[in-house]
Design a protein around this motif. Structure first.
Motif, PDB file in Angstrom:
ATOM      1  N   GLN A  89      -1.117  -0.459   2.603  1.00  0.00           N
ATOM      2  CA  GLN A  89      -0.479  -0.292   3.785  1.00  0.00           C
ATOM      3  C   GLN A  89       0.925   0.258   3.660  1.00  0.00           C
ATOM      4  OE1 GLN A  89       0.147  -4.020   5.799  1.00  0.00           O
ATOM      5  NE2 GLN A  89      -0.128  -3.286   7.811  1.00  0.00           N
ATOM      6  N   ASP A  90       1.778  -0.321   2.806  1.00  0.00           N
ATOM      7  CA  ASP A  90       3.165   0.329   2.522  1.00  0.00           C
ATOM      8  C   ASP A  90       3.114   1.832   2.640  1.00  0.00           C
ATOM      9  OD1 ASP A  90       4.596  -1.858   2.816  1.00  0.00           O
ATOM     10  OD2 ASP A  90       4.960  -2.187   0.691  1.00  0.00           O
ATOM     11  N   GLY A 108       2.881   3.356   5.871  1.00  0.00           N
ATOM     12  CA  GLY A 108       4.298   3.071   6.436  1.00  0.00           C
ATOM     13  C   GLY A 108       5.004   4.084   6.056  1.00  0.00           C
ATOM     14  N   HIS A 109       5.293   4.429   4.784  1.00  0.00           N
ATOM     15  CA  HIS A 109       6.274   5.409   4.148  1.00  0.00           C
ATOM     16  C   HIS A 109       5.908   6.972   4.896  1.00  0.00           C
ATOM     17  CE1 HIS A 109       7.040   2.664   0.505  1.00  0.00           C
ATOM     18  NE2 HIS A 109       7.051   2.024   1.698  1.00  0.00           N
ATOM     19  N   LEU A 143       4.382   7.452   7.514  1.00  0.00           N
ATOM     20  CA  LEU A 143       4.997   7.507   9.144  1.00  0.00           C
ATOM     21  C   LEU A 143       6.497   7.779   9.045  1.00  0.00           C
ATOM     22  CD1 LEU A 143       2.515   4.793  10.486  1.00  0.00           C
ATOM     23  CD2 LEU A 143       2.202   7.127  10.726  1.00  0.00           C
ATOM     24  N   TYR A 144       7.044   7.109   8.440  1.00  0.00           N
ATOM     25  CA  TYR A 144       8.712   7.238   8.216  1.00  0.00           C
ATOM     26  C   TYR A 144       8.976   8.511   8.099  1.00  0.00           C
ATOM     27  CZ  TYR A 144       8.744   2.022   6.620  1.00  0.00           C
ATOM     28  OH  TYR A 144       8.330   0.801   6.551  1.00  0.00           O
ATOM     29  N   SER A 191       8.055  10.967  10.971  1.00  0.00           N
ATOM     30  CA  SER A 191       8.854  10.874  11.927  1.00  0.00           C
ATOM     31  C   SER A 191      10.367  11.777  11.495  1.00  0.00           C
ATOM     32  CB  SER A 191       9.421   9.544  12.180  1.00  0.00           C
ATOM     33  OG  SER A 191       8.211   8.780  12.795  1.00  0.00           O
ATOM     34  N   GLU A 209       9.808  15.305  12.038  1.00  0.00           N
ATOM     35  CA  GLU A 209       9.718  15.656  13.656  1.00  0.00           C
ATOM     36  C   GLU A 209      11.025  15.807  14.164  1.00  0.00           C
ATOM     37  OE1 GLU A 209       6.367  13.380  15.725  1.00  0.00           O
ATOM     38  OE2 GLU A 209       5.996  12.717  13.635  1.00  0.00           O
ATOM     39  N   ARG A 238       3.732  16.384  14.533  1.00  0.00           N
ATOM     40  CA  ARG A 238       2.946  15.255  13.820  1.00  0.00           C
ATOM     41  C   ARG A 238       1.494  16.130  13.863  1.00  0.00           C
ATOM     42  NH1 ARG A 238       2.789  10.080  12.849  1.00  0.00           N
ATOM     43  NH2 ARG A 238       4.848   9.988  13.415  1.00  0.00           N
ATOM     44  N   ARG A 273      14.640   2.860   3.397  1.00  0.00           N
ATOM     45  CA  ARG A 273      13.616   1.801   3.875  1.00  0.00           C
ATOM     46  C   ARG A 273      12.737   1.947   2.691  1.00  0.00           C
ATOM     47  NH1 ARG A 273      12.684  -0.425   8.662  1.00  0.00           N
ATOM     48  NH2 ARG A 273      14.522   0.392   9.725  1.00  0.00           N
ATOM     49  N   GLU A 312      11.202  -1.006  -0.214  1.00  0.00           N
ATOM     50  CA  GLU A 312       9.814  -1.475  -0.352  1.00  0.00           C
ATOM     51  C   GLU A 312       9.069  -1.234  -1.662  1.00  0.00           C
ATOM     52  OE1 GLU A 312       9.251  -1.325   4.392  1.00  0.00           O
ATOM     53  OE2 GLU A 312       7.827  -0.229   3.397  1.00  0.00           O
ATOM     54  N   PHE A 318       8.685  -3.357  -5.126  1.00  0.00           N
ATOM     55  CA  PHE A 318       7.522  -4.157  -5.483  1.00  0.00           C
ATOM     56  C   PHE A 318       6.122  -3.707  -6.096  1.00  0.00           C
ATOM     57  CE2 PHE A 318       4.302  -4.285  -1.959  1.00  0.00           C
ATOM     58  CZ  PHE A 318       3.279  -4.813  -2.325  1.00  0.00           C
ATOM     59  N   HIS A 319       5.978  -2.290  -5.587  1.00  0.00           N
ATOM     60  CA  HIS A 319       4.840  -1.641  -5.786  1.00  0.00           C
ATOM     61  C   HIS A 319       4.967  -1.208  -7.437  1.00  0.00           C
ATOM     62  CE1 HIS A 319       4.746   0.692  -1.721  1.00  0.00           C
ATOM     63  NE2 HIS A 319       4.554  -0.705  -1.720  1.00  0.00           N
ATOM     64  N   MET A 377      -6.382  18.172  19.373  1.00  0.00           N
ATOM     65  CA  MET A 377      -5.692  16.980  19.792  1.00  0.00           C
ATOM     66  C   MET A 377      -4.193  17.208  19.972  1.00  0.00           C
ATOM     67  SD  MET A 377      -3.725  15.062  17.045  1.00  0.00           S
ATOM     68  CE  MET A 377      -2.650  13.620  17.448  1.00  0.00           C
ATOM     69  N   ASP A 383      -0.544  15.279  20.195  1.00  0.00           N
ATOM     70  CA  ASP A 383       0.077  14.084  19.910  1.00  0.00           C
ATOM     71  C   ASP A 383       0.202  13.106  20.945  1.00  0.00           C
ATOM     72  OD1 ASP A 383       0.439  14.482  17.163  1.00  0.00           O
ATOM     73  OD2 ASP A 383       2.405  15.832  17.505  1.00  0.00           O
ATOM     74  N   LEU A 391       6.078  10.139  22.008  1.00  0.00           N
ATOM     75  CA  LEU A 391       6.869   9.609  20.539  1.00  0.00           C
ATOM     76  C   LEU A 391       7.739   8.372  21.704  1.00  0.00           C
ATOM     77  CD1 LEU A 391       7.690  10.135  17.883  1.00  0.00           C
ATOM     78  CD2 LEU A 391       9.629  11.295  18.405  1.00  0.00           C
ATOM     79  N   SER A 415      10.740   5.618  14.699  1.00  0.00           N
ATOM     80  CA  SER A 415       9.987   6.048  15.818  1.00  0.00           C
ATOM     81  C   SER A 415       8.500   6.136  15.509  1.00  0.00           C
ATOM     82  CB  SER A 415      10.420   7.314  16.473  1.00  0.00           C
ATOM     83  OG  SER A 415      10.653   8.411  15.363  1.00  0.00           O
ATOM     84  N   HIS A 456       4.577   7.066  17.235  1.00  0.00           N
ATOM     85  CA  HIS A 456       3.782   8.005  18.315  1.00  0.00           C
ATOM     86  C   HIS A 456       2.612   6.827  18.847  1.00  0.00           C
ATOM     87  CE1 HIS A 456       4.573  11.973  17.860  1.00  0.00           C
ATOM     88  NE2 HIS A 456       4.891  11.791  16.547  1.00  0.00           N
ATOM     89  N   ASP A 465       3.491  -3.101  13.324  1.00  0.00           N
ATOM     90  CA  ASP A 465       2.800  -2.739  11.927  1.00  0.00           C
ATOM     91  C   ASP A 465       3.917  -1.733  10.935  1.00  0.00           C
ATOM     92  OD1 ASP A 465       0.733  -4.059  12.911  1.00  0.00           O
ATOM     93  OD2 ASP A 465      -0.500  -2.368  13.211  1.00  0.00           O
ATOM     94  N   THR A 466       4.600  -0.860  11.726  1.00  0.00           N
ATOM     95  CA  THR A 466       5.053   0.130  10.687  1.00  0.00           C
ATOM     96  C   THR A 466       6.697  -0.599  10.459  1.00  0.00           C
ATOM     97  OG1 THR A 466       4.334   1.630  12.037  1.00  0.00           O
ATOM     98  CG2 THR A 466       5.947   2.558  10.770  1.00  0.00           C
ATOM     99  N   TYR A 467       7.301  -1.152  11.386  1.00  0.00           N
ATOM    100  CA  TYR A 467       8.867  -1.539  10.931  1.00  0.00           C
ATOM    101  C   TYR A 467       8.969  -2.953  10.608  1.00  0.00           C
ATOM    102  CZ  TYR A 467       9.603   3.389  12.136  1.00  0.00           C
ATOM    103  OH  TYR A 467       9.814   4.713  12.078  1.00  0.00           O
ATOM    104  N   ARG A 507       7.009  -5.320   8.361  1.00  0.00           N
ATOM    105  CA  ARG A 507       5.939  -5.880   7.689  1.00  0.00           C
ATOM    106  C   ARG A 507       6.644  -6.751   6.495  1.00  0.00           C
ATOM    107  NH1 ARG A 507       4.904  -0.565   7.380  1.00  0.00           N
ATOM    108  NH2 ARG A 507       5.767  -0.468   5.137  1.00  0.00           N
ATOM    109  N   ARG A 508       8.080  -7.057   6.911  1.00  0.00           N
ATOM    110  CA  ARG A 508       8.556  -7.917   5.748  1.00  0.00           C
ATOM    111  C   ARG A 508       9.600  -8.761   6.519  1.00  0.00           C
ATOM    112  NH1 ARG A 508       7.197  -3.607   2.663  1.00  0.00           N
ATOM    113  NH2 ARG A 508       6.545  -4.219   0.586  1.00  0.00           N
TER     114      ARG A 508
END
Lengths: 332, 93
Positions: free
Chosen positions: A91-92, A95-96, A98-99, A102, A105, A111, A171, A175, A178-179, B1, B3, B6, B24, B26, B39-41, B43-44
């Motif tokens: 899952q991390d 997330g990475h 997605l960061y 972004s 972008e 995207r 960020r 994370e 831990f990996h 598709m 996007d 944002l 950010s 989408h 979920d993205t930012y 998790r901890r």
């Protein structure tokens, strides 16, 4: 996870030359040389923007594709503890990705364009993910070695000159530790287990060691863009410098749990204060870059299938949002 | 598709602190943007509260105007307490 440095491989497509305003360029170079951060709306040379879009999007793709070799072991994790850990790690990685998407972008790409480039095979991602994960011990080796190499690469990128990339890296680095530790702990557990388990751990190290060293990219004398990237503070250390650091810290980690690094030429060089190590098979590296990795096709098929199977969900969400927005307007 | 729009994500790390920009996501709508931000930012345990707002709604200054906007403050050092010398024997000021 990290992406392999693939710069200098696009010889077929020479980058278009843009003539930049000398005054703006000089001011930009001075800011970068002064360790200032460049932010999205600041003026930047087209070549800087292009290099960053390529590097950050490759990095993002590597995170996303990197979910696949580990994801396929989640259902086969040997205990609930290991399963929860692996699930969190995968899952991390998402997330990475997605960061990083972004961050890319903010440079003017979308995207949609990046995902299209990945799925059509135009975009590259780290060569490491085109090797198969054959046994559970591979999950340990990936965390320990692949994420270890990634950390080595990413720590200096926290000071890369492009602000959004640097912030994403801060960020990610937080994370990533831990990996690596969970991978080493997993390998350690195998080494403390039965003969067969220890053999599995050694076998995984044998198969992942060299591909991990390749993750740092081609040697400095074959990486023509490195100099420019260092000057623009996109990269802070060269491929060979980072590779050496990785070898120096990883060899004692292998010894600590009774594993042998599969390199007959490996020995401590007292005079240099570093390990000397054997020649990397660059033919293999370039073959994997060309898409000849053992599971390259399988990876992209899995990725495209996941994207296509999810299309109806994306369509439904968009339709729902449109309906809600229309209802809101009607009510006003 | 095409996007999804944002959204910018802001996180309050704990009570007493203001929301701070984290990144950010989408998302098709505001509700999904909150879910993706979570979920993205976070998790901890990074936060106790989230803001999301459409990136298109942000109005920002142009870096080219940074001079006219911010330089006038540079020579107004009398806005800082250290500009004023007060004798040492005068206390609590």
């Amino acid at each position: 996870m990290y992406t392999t440095d693939l710069s200098g491989k696009d010889k077929k497509q020479p980058a278009p030359q843009t003539v930049e305003d000398p005054a703006l360029l000089a001011a930009f170079e001075a800011r970068v040389a002064n360790d200032e951060f460049i932010e999205p709306k600041d003026w930047m040379p087209e070549a800087y923007r292009r290099t960053l879009v390529r590097q950050i999007s490759q990095h993002a793709h590597s995170e996303i594709v990197g979910m696949l070799p580990e994801g396929n072991w989640i259902t086969r994790a040997p205990s609930l503890r290991r399963k929860a850990i692996l699930l969190a790690k995968v899952q991390d990685e998402g997330g990475h990705g997605l960061y990083l998407y972004s961050a890319a972008e903010t440079l003017g790409t979308s995207r949609e364009q990046m995902i299209e480039a990945l799925h059509s095979g135009k975009a590259k991602y780290s060569t490491i993910f085109n090797y198969p994960t054959l046994t559970w011990a591979d999950i340990g080796a990936i965390g320990w070695l692949v994420d270890g190499a990634a950390i080595m690469n990413q720590v200096p990128l926290q000071r890369t000159s492009y602000g959004p990339y640097a912030r994403a890296m801060v960020r990610v680095c937080k994370e990533e530790s831990f990996h690596q530790r969970q991978g080493y702990e997993l390998t350690m557990a195998l080494c403390a287990g039965s003969k067969e388990q220890k053999r599995m751990a050694q076998d995984a190290l044998n198969r992942w060691w060299w591909p991990s060293l390749m993750m740092f990219g081609p040697p400095d004398d074959k990486s023509p863009n490195t100099e420019q990237s260092i000057r623009w503070r996109i990269k802070r250390e060269t491929n060979d410098e980072l590779r050496q650091k990785f070898v120096d810290v990883t060899v004692p980690q292998a010894e600590a749990i009774g594993l042998t690094v599969p390199d007959a030429a490996l020995r401590w060089n007292e005079a240099r204060g570093h390990y000397d190590f054997g020649e990397i098979d660059w033919e293999e590296f370039y073959a994997v870059v060309r898409g000849e990795g053992q599971v390259a096709k399988e990876r992209m098929q899995a990725r495209v299938k996941a994207w296509e199977d999810g299309a109806w969900v994306r369509d439904a969400a968009a339709a729902h949002a449109a309906k809600r927005a229309a209802a809101k307007i009607a009510a006003e | 598709m095409k996007d999804w729009p944002l959204w910018e994500v802001f996180i309050r790390t704990k009570g007493g602190l203001s929301h701070r920009h984290a990144g950010s996501v989408h998302a098709a709508d505001a509700k999904m943007a909150l879910e993706h931000a979570r979920d993205t930012y976070t998790r901890r345990m990074e936060g106790v509260s989230l803001w999301v707002l459409p990136s298109a709604q942000i109005v920002s200054s142009d870096p080219a105007d940074a001079g006219p906007l911010f330089e006038p403050a540079e020579d107004k050092i009398y806005r800082h307490p250290t500009f004023y010398s007060i004798p040492d024997h005068v206390k609590h000021i």
